[in-house]
Enzyme design. Sequence first.
Site, mmCIF file in Angstrom:
data_model
loop_
_atom_site.group_PDB
_atom_site.id
_atom_site.type_symbol
_atom_site.label_atom_id
_atom_site.label_comp_id
_atom_site.label_asym_id
_atom_site.label_seq_id
_atom_site.Cartn_x
_atom_site.Cartn_y
_atom_site.Cartn_z
ATOM 1 N N LYS B 259 0.929 -1.129 -0.048
ATOM 2 C CA LYS B 259 -0.004 -0.048 -0.059
ATOM 3 C C LYS B 259 0.741 1.354 -0.107
ATOM 4 O O LYS B 259 1.918 1.218 0.447
ATOM 5 C CB LYS B 259 -0.789 -0.225 1.365
ATOM 6 C CG LYS B 259 -1.958 -1.103 1.446
ATOM 7 C CD LYS B 259 -3.023 -0.716 0.309
ATOM 8 C CE LYS B 259 -4.212 -1.935 0.290
ATOM 9 N NZ LYS B 259 -5.076 -1.958 1.463
ATOM 10 N N GLN B 319 -1.527 -12.485 10.176
ATOM 11 C CA GLN B 319 -1.831 -12.181 8.867
ATOM 12 C C GLN B 319 -0.467 -12.287 7.987
ATOM 13 O O GLN B 319 0.491 -11.795 8.471
ATOM 14 C CB GLN B 319 -2.604 -11.047 8.529
ATOM 15 C CG GLN B 319 -1.836 -9.856 9.050
ATOM 16 C CD GLN B 319 -2.935 -8.759 9.465
ATOM 17 O OE1 GLN B 319 -4.139 -8.793 9.491
ATOM 18 N NE2 GLN B 319 -2.435 -7.629 9.443
ATOM 19 N N ASP B 354 -3.083 -6.683 -0.084
ATOM 20 C CA ASP B 354 -2.034 -6.963 0.445
ATOM 21 C C ASP B 354 -1.828 -8.105 1.559
ATOM 22 O O ASP B 354 -0.708 -8.224 2.053
ATOM 23 C CB ASP B 354 -1.230 -5.726 0.905
ATOM 24 C CG ASP B 354 -2.210 -5.002 2.053
ATOM 25 O OD1 ASP B 354 -3.350 -5.251 2.380
ATOM 26 O OD2 ASP B 354 -1.495 -3.978 2.596
ATOM 27 N N ASP B 390 -3.060 -8.327 17.554
ATOM 28 C CA ASP B 390 -4.070 -7.630 16.532
ATOM 29 C C ASP B 390 -5.348 -8.320 15.964
ATOM 30 O O ASP B 390 -5.112 -9.508 15.775
ATOM 31 C CB ASP B 390 -3.066 -7.323 15.346
ATOM 32 C CG ASP B 390 -3.698 -6.587 14.224
ATOM 33 O OD1 ASP B 390 -3.686 -5.472 14.375
ATOM 34 O OD2 ASP B 390 -4.381 -7.234 13.405
ATOM 35 N N ASN B 391 -6.376 -7.731 16.149
ATOM 36 C CA ASN B 391 -7.781 -8.501 15.697
ATOM 37 C C ASN B 391 -7.830 -9.876 16.120
ATOM 38 O O ASN B 391 -8.074 -10.759 15.502
ATOM 39 C CB ASN B 391 -7.553 -8.516 14.198
ATOM 40 C CG ASN B 391 -8.097 -7.089 13.806
ATOM 41 O OD1 ASN B 391 -8.778 -6.257 14.415
ATOM 42 N ND2 ASN B 391 -7.760 -6.749 12.527
ATOM 43 N N GLU B 419 -6.581 -6.340 21.197
ATOM 44 C CA GLU B 419 -7.154 -5.463 20.357
ATOM 45 C C GLU B 419 -8.247 -5.750 19.352
ATOM 46 O O GLU B 419 -8.291 -6.287 18.277
ATOM 47 C CB GLU B 419 -5.922 -4.809 19.167
ATOM 48 C CG GLU B 419 -6.408 -3.631 18.445
ATOM 49 C CD GLU B 419 -6.428 -3.861 16.888
ATOM 50 O OE1 GLU B 419 -6.721 -2.935 16.338
ATOM 51 O OE2 GLU B 419 -6.613 -4.925 16.423
ATOM 52 N N LYS B 532 0.987 4.486 9.311
ATOM 53 C CA LYS B 532 1.067 3.158 8.919
ATOM 54 C C LYS B 532 1.424 2.881 7.429
ATOM 55 O O LYS B 532 1.751 1.874 7.173
ATOM 56 C CB LYS B 532 -0.400 2.897 8.730
ATOM 57 C CG LYS B 532 -1.135 2.679 10.224
ATOM 58 C CD LYS B 532 -2.475 1.731 10.177
ATOM 59 C CE LYS B 532 -3.828 2.543 9.832
ATOM 60 N NZ LYS B 532 -4.972 2.027 9.681
ATOM 61 N N TYR B 533 1.301 4.042 6.734
ATOM 62 C CA TYR B 533 2.006 3.985 5.272
ATOM 63 C C TYR B 533 3.197 4.829 4.835
ATOM 64 O O TYR B 533 3.431 4.630 3.883
ATOM 65 C CB TYR B 533 0.729 4.253 4.514
ATOM 66 C CG TYR B 533 -0.763 3.388 4.898
ATOM 67 C CD1 TYR B 533 -0.755 2.177 4.496
ATOM 68 C CD2 TYR B 533 -1.670 4.276 5.478
ATOM 69 C CE1 TYR B 533 -1.846 1.258 5.043
ATOM 70 C CE2 TYR B 533 -2.610 3.645 5.785
ATOM 71 C CZ TYR B 533 -2.993 2.041 5.535
ATOM 72 O OH TYR B 533 -4.109 1.427 5.858
#
Lengths: 676, 676
Positions: B259, B319, B354, B390-391, B419, B532-533
């Site tokens: 990204k 992930q 991604d 995360d998640n 989270e 983040k990017y």
Amino acid sequence: MEGTSPRIRPRRDLARRRVQIEGVVPEVDAGRFAVKRVVGDELRVEADVFADGHDLIAVRLLHRPGAEGSWEEVAMHPLGNDRWAGSFVLPRVGEHRYTITAWVDPFLTWVRDLSKWIEAGEDVSLELLEGALLVAGARDRATAEVSGRLVEWEDRLRRWAADPDLPEGPLPDELTHLMSLAPDRRFETRYGRELRVRVDRELARFGAWYEFFPRSAVGEGDRHGTFADAREMLTYVREMGFDVVYLPPIHPIGSTRRKGPNNRTISESGDPGSPWAIGASEGGHTAVHPALGTLADFRTFREAAEAQALDVALDVAFQCSPDHPWVKDHPEWFRHRADGSIRHAENPPKKYEDIFPIDFETEDWEALWVALRDVFTFWMDEGVRIFRVDNPHTKALPFWEWLIGELKRRDPGVILLSEAFTRPRMMYRLAKLGFSQSYTYFAWRNTREELESYMNELTRTEVREYFRPNFWPNTPDILTEYLQTGGRPAFMVRLVLAATLSSSYGIYGPPFELMEASPREPGSEEYLHSEKYEVRSWDLARPDSLRPFIAQVNRIRRENAALQRTGPIRFHPSDNERIIAYSKTDPEEGGVILTVVNLDPHHKQSGWVDLESEALDLSVGKPSSGGLHSVEDLLAGGHYMWEPGRNFVRLDPSVSPAHIFRVSGPGRAESDFEYF
Amino acid sequence: MEGTSPRIRPRRDLARRRVQIEGVVPEVDAGRFAVKRVVGDELRVEADVFADGHDLIAVRLLHRPGAEGSWEEVAMHPLGNDRWAGSFVLPRVGEHRYTITAWVDPFLTWVRDLSKWIEAGEDVSLELLEGALLVAGARDRATAEVSGRLVEWEDRLRRWAADPDLPEGPLPDELTHLMSLAPDRRFETRYGRELRVRVDRELARFGAWYEFFPRSAVGEGDRHGTFADAREMLTYVREMGFDVVYLPPIHPIGSTRRKGPNNRTISESGDPGSPWAIGASEGGHTAVHPALGTLADFRTFREAAEAQALDVALDVAFQCSPDHPWVKDHPEWFRHRADGSIRHAENPPKKYEDIFPIDFETEDWEALWVALRDVFTFWMDEGVRIFRVDNPHTKALPFWEWLIGELKRRDPGVILLSEAFTRPRMMYRLAKLGFSQSYTYFAWRNTREELESYMNELTRTEVREYFRPNFWPNTPDILTEYLQTGGRPAFMVRLVLAATLSSSYGIYGPPFELMEASPREPGSEEYLHSEKYEVRSWDLARPDSLRPFIAQVNRIRRENAALQRTGPIRFHPSDNERIIAYSKTDPEEGGVILTVVNLDPHHKQSGWVDLESEALDLSVGKPSSGGLHSVEDLLAGGHYMWEPGRNFVRLDPSVSPAHIFRVSGPGRAESDFEYF
């Protein structure tokens, strides 16, 4: 690093079960106890059911008749926020079981996602191919017929995948239906517990009880009454609209240390003694007091009662007079003192010398339990299906749970009423252990606040799942101060409250309908010249008897299903705290009964009662458009039009301290009609 | 009759256990899950415990360290109405167990009854003999020493029984004490479940977190930061008073479908990509991004942090970027499409190309679970003891429960922050399954009513037993509308709320202290130019930074134990709904902190705050006699005398939108002194 951490296997059977199930209602003490319903009830079950991620899940309610039956499945539907609900009807008396199962459903998820992709204008040819694979996978799980149709669907999906011109709109329901017949349940999660619901006959929920002493059934003079005399009273009881006649113990009465009138410790030769001092040379708990007649006479009495549609309830009091055969035959069932004598009942500094309590810690407990059970089964074999159990809270609780299981196996329709006037935890625990109904604190709840808060406890907390109240305004042990001092209106108030708050209620008559109000001494709740110690005679034909009023209240209960359940109940605010108002709704037909009572037996009271139509819950018919309610006073007669808001009531206790209104839906206004 | 009813045996071991135990608190889902505490906490346990009849019972709380330890016993005491309570201190980190046992105690019952008989003037010689028998029975259960003294007591009781002149008053306590050492526990009832409490180190309950991107730690220019740069920031973080530095993923970032800035789907060659797109040719979850440095550099960073008393928390996001080694080595850990490709993450109609999610339904789940666990253990071997996960709500829940058990066995002090910004049932379930802390809905609770009702849910319901909130006013994903529009006061308000409502809280800096408030687009909660990017540079020395204010709030937290627990919390009414006021009390020393916040970042607000002294719960010192409280504003400075009733506050957001008061006990009035 990897070398240092041993490969530990999780429980293989749980690893891929992604659905979680929790918060199941109803469930009492993590499934330790059964919930209670009556036959024909719909059991609604709710639970939190969810899985990780965004996949859709399928949730089913499983139920079966007893532990051995085969499961039936009912789809549960989502209520939002991961809460799911489902229900089924309880078809027969006995124990029923239920639990929940759920799984992540790839097909449902695929259907949902497919329509979202189509909506977003994406190319779905790959999705259609994946759908074809799901359909192919279902074929092996399906019946031959379904499988055949799935083959066609698989073909169709493959053709669509190859064809850029897709059919419009959602997939036909047929495929979803076919796939629901063969879901992929490899990783389904079964709720960890199988829950029980004890299904009773309707009388466990709805019934009016009448208690009387058969020995006082003569009507005049002081002759000791018999079952034949008692039989003569049955029409009187039936005409008042009762469903159950309940007799205090009918067994031989001990003579050793027999109590005299008004609980005197010394009796004279003619004194009949207390029916609760059970056992004499003629026998114990399975014998009939000779003065009442024979077992055959009892049978005739019971048959006569049944011919009038009256169930007979017997009293079971597990205690023995010193003359009870068990005292001689099974001295080890009692506690012994240091001098070898048997310990009588006591609660220091009080002594109950005419009674021996049973020792549930006896080494011979197994034989004892069987003997006690066989008291019940003896009378069940005699056709008795209802028992009022005396002071169960002073007997070992494991015994009751075992006993009730035994009796229910023999006759699932047997009903046991727990007479446990004790602390709340114990009262409720007895209900959890299996008693069908219980006496309550109702007799001492007099103010609006007391009544509302008690009813909320009984109908809005988990208590409602296992505890069925039976409201008694009086008993042979309880003549409340309210009744002692409130005169005729007090009896009417307490009758209306008992009969309309609780779907099961009872009175101890004839003292109730004849409004006996004298205590043994000031401050006592005992009756003066209590029938517990004396044969009494009653003038049942007295013109001031409450008999017609009681008959009317019982008729209203019978004709209005709203009063045949204790809950739910809604209380309506009033600006006069002496006035209590509450309504109940028949869950099937929707009829609403609104009861308004003046709790003050001495003075007229008036005030405004607030009646929101939503609160009245007129669930049948169209929603109120603000029209008037037609209300009919089923007690005093008369029709009124009530507005949805505040309405004025005025209750004169010397005329009638209560209204029992039947409420009809709001009257239509012109604007309700289509042609308006 | 008896012939027809088979002799059915009850469970022999339960038949004479007369005590019932129910309503145990704390207990989560019938013992299915552990409750949570930290080391040194006192665990208070309550239960309903009762037996039939009038006999006295003895109730003991049992506890032991883990499933194999030996039990210690603590007496429980009655609270009234059959409720009992007891407690013990949790001495060490790890799993502790507890349950309850109770029995009917004939000796205690005998002591009580004896004194009642004596009081009533009854002859107690038989009772004394029976006492002697009870004492004789205890001898076999006693130690030799106790047994010897019981022999003496038995003699004494026998002598008294024979002697009409009894000793006056109650029995000496010595006998009761001796008998309590050898109670008759043949029929004791053990509660049916052994309950678990997970004891964490104190940081699981109390700590302030600071999140930053090491790649943006350079301070000027757009060079990619390294662990060495990040190390330079540690003093800055420590000086603000934080306890934990939390880094977003530090692993190699995939280049396939990387990204670009502002989440653009196309990236350019210099774009660094999202740290959550984990995995590249250099490695996956156990590798370090080469641009940040080496594993050795990370180790140096962690050691430097620890030297400043900062724990390092890493992010674990399960992930994979398409370039992750697992994609090639373990393609079976991912879901495949009909064309053989791996399915990327999606939530129709959204696609996350991604990222590949992991398929927890894979046939190879065991190897997968072990590999995922070994990601944690790799970093634990590197000295990391805190993980932000995360998640977790998008991964199979059975995995988490297993994983956390594994990690806790390895290091009971490991802390996992969930989270899970998801629905409430799932958020709470993750906590039940073992996560030490959780993100919450705090970021979106802005009004007084929202905050009070959320805090009540967290601190007054069963949730408090297993769910530890960690309040974050912002995260890299969450720039709330309140922060976007409220200016500097909004950041101060949200910081004070997070830091005083919850004992664990965190900020994502430097954007927080530098008050970054621009969203990517109107209506979005994403940051414009999100880290983040992109690599960002921050001017940490900016004079308007909130850094000193944050340092002050963290100092207040550190110095006042009242703020080191999330609950209990009391809210105090105010007549201005923009003003929220609440107090907490240090359970050990009794210090009280009262926080008052103006929730409106735009306008001055004033009003009356109602401060009942009972509500302030000044549990140390004598009860208030209506004197004044001395309050000190720990934020703005200044001392005030407050009255127990209503007090006026006025908060100007442009100056300081909050007071954090330390409250001293009510000042003494003359009438408090003895010589008055």
